[in-house]
Scaffold this motif. Sequence first.
Motif: not given
Length: 380
Positions: A106-110, A356-368
């Motif tokens: 999520p959140f692109g390159h950032a 990291a795998d768990y976070i990488a799979g999230m969408t922007d809205s889900f991680i927020l």
Amino acid sequence: MTVDLHRCAVVADPGDLLLTRVYPAPFRPSRTPFQRDRERIVQARAFRRLAGKTQVFTSRASDHFRSRLTHTIEVAQIARAAAAALGLQEDLAETLALVHDIGHPPFGHAGERALDQCLKRHGRGFDHNIHALRIVDHFEQRYAAHRGLNLTLGVREGIIKHSRDYSIEKHPDLTGLLLDQRPPLEAQLIDLADEIAYLTADLDDGVESGLLEVSHICEHVEIVARCYKTVEREHAGVDEKFLFNEALQLMQNVLTDDLIENTARNTVAIGAESLADVRRHPRRLALFSPEVEAERLQEKQYLYDTLYTCPALEHEHDKAEEVVTALFDYWISDPEELPVNHFESVEKQGLARVVADYIAGMTDSFILLQYAQIKRAVRR
């Protein structure tokens, strides 16, 4: 310049090494193997989640800004058109374009930078190409007989090698992906199709957002200025926004045509008559001409200077890094708070990689949403 490079294309005949899969798959007379791979990717959950992932703008003030998914569709259009013009394997090029961003967090390159920094504290790193391969090989679960999408070797190789080269010494886990050879032209096209798509789209979204002005772009980006003057002569008196749209379309065509022509020119220049000749060549052949490459670099630098690092987006990037880092640290310190299916992988994969795998799979809205929940938990 029109050159048919079909003799240098991926053949995709029965018995071709690039059609092999890890697990046997029944023959389907109605679809080629690469068409089947395309369908498997489009039906993947990770592909659908691209609709909720940042391209440039993290907090979407407009529904018209590109998402990672709409950007991917634009790349696929360019890649297939270029492959068709060159006589290459269109289905493979389109499939690689559709899967090329599936490993982005999520959140692109950032978000990717933040996740990479978190992993480096644990002696690891994050690479979205390698993560994309892990998604299609392991994380996607659609079939009763095996994990993963069971894609062909041609697509799996292209996922890894479309944008950069990897050495077997540094990446022994990528054994079997022909790392000692250049990728096929179909894969080489993808990175530059990606460049064409986002250089066009990011200017469009930048103007739509109000962060960029058409006049300022034309003053500092030569290829846009030239295209704008051309369409202005053809459509005198038309509103600036429509002229700009026409100029961007013309610029995309100029870049695409140059990629096609220069790739053909490079391939002919080395006397390549087969895929093996392409693979043996020490450098990639899918390139822009030197003149257009200079213009591409100028536009890319302009976008970095005026859009990607502008105060409004820098604030979004800072927030993205804060969210990713806070969640990573939270689950590292309390891994039992991970979902059960992720927690069960810790012993085999290591805690840092699993988080990291768990976070990488999230969408922007889900991680927020996850971030808000842990903030409430911490306050208690």
